[in-house]
Scaffold this active site. Structure first.
Site, mmCIF file in Angstrom:
data_model
loop_
_atom_site.group_PDB
_atom_site.id
_atom_site.type_symbol
_atom_site.label_atom_id
_atom_site.label_comp_id
_atom_site.label_asym_id
_atom_site.label_seq_id
_atom_site.Cartn_x
_atom_site.Cartn_y
_atom_site.Cartn_z
ATOM 1 N N HIS A 109 0.828 -1.209 0.000
ATOM 2 C CA HIS A 109 0.000 0.000 0.000
ATOM 3 C C HIS A 109 0.863 1.260 0.000
ATOM 4 O O HIS A 109 0.573 2.226 -0.727
ATOM 5 C CB HIS A 109 -0.942 0.016 1.204
ATOM 6 C CG HIS A 109 -1.942 -1.094 1.188
ATOM 7 N ND1 HIS A 109 -2.809 -1.316 2.232
ATOM 8 C CD2 HIS A 109 -2.209 -2.054 0.267
ATOM 9 C CE1 HIS A 109 -3.572 -2.364 1.943
ATOM 10 N NE2 HIS A 109 -3.219 -2.831 0.766
ATOM 11 N N HIS A 133 -9.120 -1.995 -5.471
ATOM 12 C CA HIS A 133 -8.059 -2.295 -4.507
ATOM 13 C C HIS A 133 -7.039 -3.246 -5.110
ATOM 14 O O HIS A 133 -5.840 -3.147 -4.789
ATOM 15 C CB HIS A 133 -8.613 -2.884 -3.214
ATOM 16 C CG HIS A 133 -7.536 -3.086 -2.197
ATOM 17 N ND1 HIS A 133 -7.013 -2.035 -1.456
ATOM 18 C CD2 HIS A 133 -6.805 -4.184 -1.845
ATOM 19 C CE1 HIS A 133 -6.036 -2.492 -0.684
ATOM 20 N NE2 HIS A 133 -5.898 -3.794 -0.905
ATOM 21 N N ASP A 144 -3.087 -2.626 -5.158
ATOM 22 C CA ASP A 144 -2.069 -3.611 -4.784
ATOM 23 C C ASP A 144 -1.078 -3.848 -5.918
ATOM 24 O O ASP A 144 0.135 -3.920 -5.697
ATOM 25 C CB ASP A 144 -2.731 -4.944 -4.421
ATOM 26 C CG ASP A 144 -3.179 -5.018 -2.971
ATOM 27 O OD1 ASP A 144 -2.829 -4.118 -2.181
ATOM 28 O OD2 ASP A 144 -3.872 -5.990 -2.629
ATOM 29 N N HIS A 171 -0.212 -11.079 -5.105
ATOM 30 C CA HIS A 171 1.154 -10.630 -4.838
ATOM 31 C C HIS A 171 2.194 -11.572 -5.437
ATOM 32 O O HIS A 171 3.189 -11.125 -6.018
ATOM 33 C CB HIS A 171 1.376 -10.505 -3.333
ATOM 34 C CG HIS A 171 0.403 -9.595 -2.657
ATOM 35 N ND1 HIS A 171 0.301 -8.257 -2.968
ATOM 36 C CD2 HIS A 171 -0.525 -9.833 -1.691
ATOM 37 C CE1 HIS A 171 -0.644 -7.713 -2.216
ATOM 38 N NE2 HIS A 171 -1.159 -8.644 -1.436
#
Length: 307
Positions: free
Chosen positions: A78, A241, A245, A268
């Site tokens: 973030h 979001h 990310d 991720h």
């Protein structure tokens, strides 16, 4: 010349880690040209610097974790997303624990901190990684398929498609797009919060995760609806979001990308795998600068406006 950027003055924040639940102090400091972004664990007997690079990522379970010299910093995405959205090249980040504070679950507080500190242009050319040919990573088949891709583009834009069989997600949209040259990061992306499901919380906490999570720093859903009293901040906040990310994960390459990113059910781990795949093929990318700002891609020439 399109110049590098840092902040004018130091700024601080205090919060708790999303997964660790630990109190943590964060100090963001200006850095000289070509320093890059460097995390520093100042709570250790001997402070340890962790410069951001794609290969500094050592764990991608539930968040992006970087490490060096035996030290780690968890949940950097973030803050890194805010740095990417504001076009910051050089920054020292002093941290007193092993996890970046979650604050409100988005990057909005980091954007506010950085903009309050002021953005300073530096007498050095801003260096980009320009993608020259498509690069893609894929995993699974059928309903388990997920993928992420980078393609050549004179600028930086992202499209993310998610696939959650949940009424709240279905009703707001499963995809989102953002072009840094056309949109406004602070307005369009930064306020999108991380999200989770009540059914997963007990499992996560039994594994030592999500210890600092709650309704004040995440969108929380049961099997049918969003539980937050104030509802959602955006249409497609969930997919936005994921873009937030992804911007943070991709900025861990150490320089801004000139590319079009698209992804389906990525996370991720896959975002970092995509960076490593890109860097492994030297014919797929090059370092570029822009002596003439008029030739530079839109979105990088002017500081990002506030909300």
């Amino acid at each position: 010349m399109l110049q590098q950027r840092t902040i004018k003055t130091l700024t601080r924040a205090v919060g708790v880690g999303l997964h660790s639940g630990q109190r943590v102090e964060l100090t963001l400091r200006p850095a000289q040209p070509d320093t890059g972004i460097v995390f520093r664990r100042v709570d250790l007997p001997e402070p340890v610097d962790i410069p951001i690079t794609a290969t500094a990522v050592v764990d991608t379970r539930m968040a992006s974790t970087i490490g060096a010299g035996g030290a780690k910093v968890h949940t950097v995405e973030h803050l890194m997303s805010a740095c990417a959205g504001l076009g910051l090249d050089n920054l020292y980040i002093d941290i007193t624990a092993e996890e970046v504070p979650i604050l409100d679950g988005s990057s909005a507080s980091f954007v506010f901190l950085l903009q309050s500190a002021g953005v300073e242009l530096q007498n050095a050319p801003k260096r980009f990684i320009r993608v020259k040919r498509p690069v893609e990573v894929r995993e699974g088949t059928g309903q388990q398929l997920k993928w992420a891709r980078l393609e050549p583009y004179h600028g930086f834009k992202l499209r993310f498609d998610i696939d959650f069989a949940h009424p709240a997600v279905d009703s707001t949209g499963q995809s989102a797009e953002f072009d840094l040259g056309e949109g406004n990061y602070a307005r369009d992306i930064a306020r999108a919060r991380t999200f989770g499901f009540t059914k997963d919380v007990e499992m996560l906490r039994s594994s030592g995760l999500a210890l600092g999570g709650g309704l004040d720093n995440a969108i929380v859903m049961d099997d049918y609806k969003v539980l937050n009293a104030d509802g959602l901040r955006y249409d497609a906040e969930f997919a936005r979001h994921k873009i937030l990310d992804a911007m943070g994960d991709l900025y861990l390459v150490g320089k801004p990308l000139l590319a079009a990113y698209s992804a389906f059910r990525s996370g991720h781990a896959m975002n970092n795998l995509l960076l490593r795949e890109l860097l492994a093929h030297e014919d797929a990318w090059e370092i570029v600068t822009f002596e003439n700002e008029r030739q530079a891609p839109a979105g990088f020439t002017q500081p990002v406006r506030a909300w």
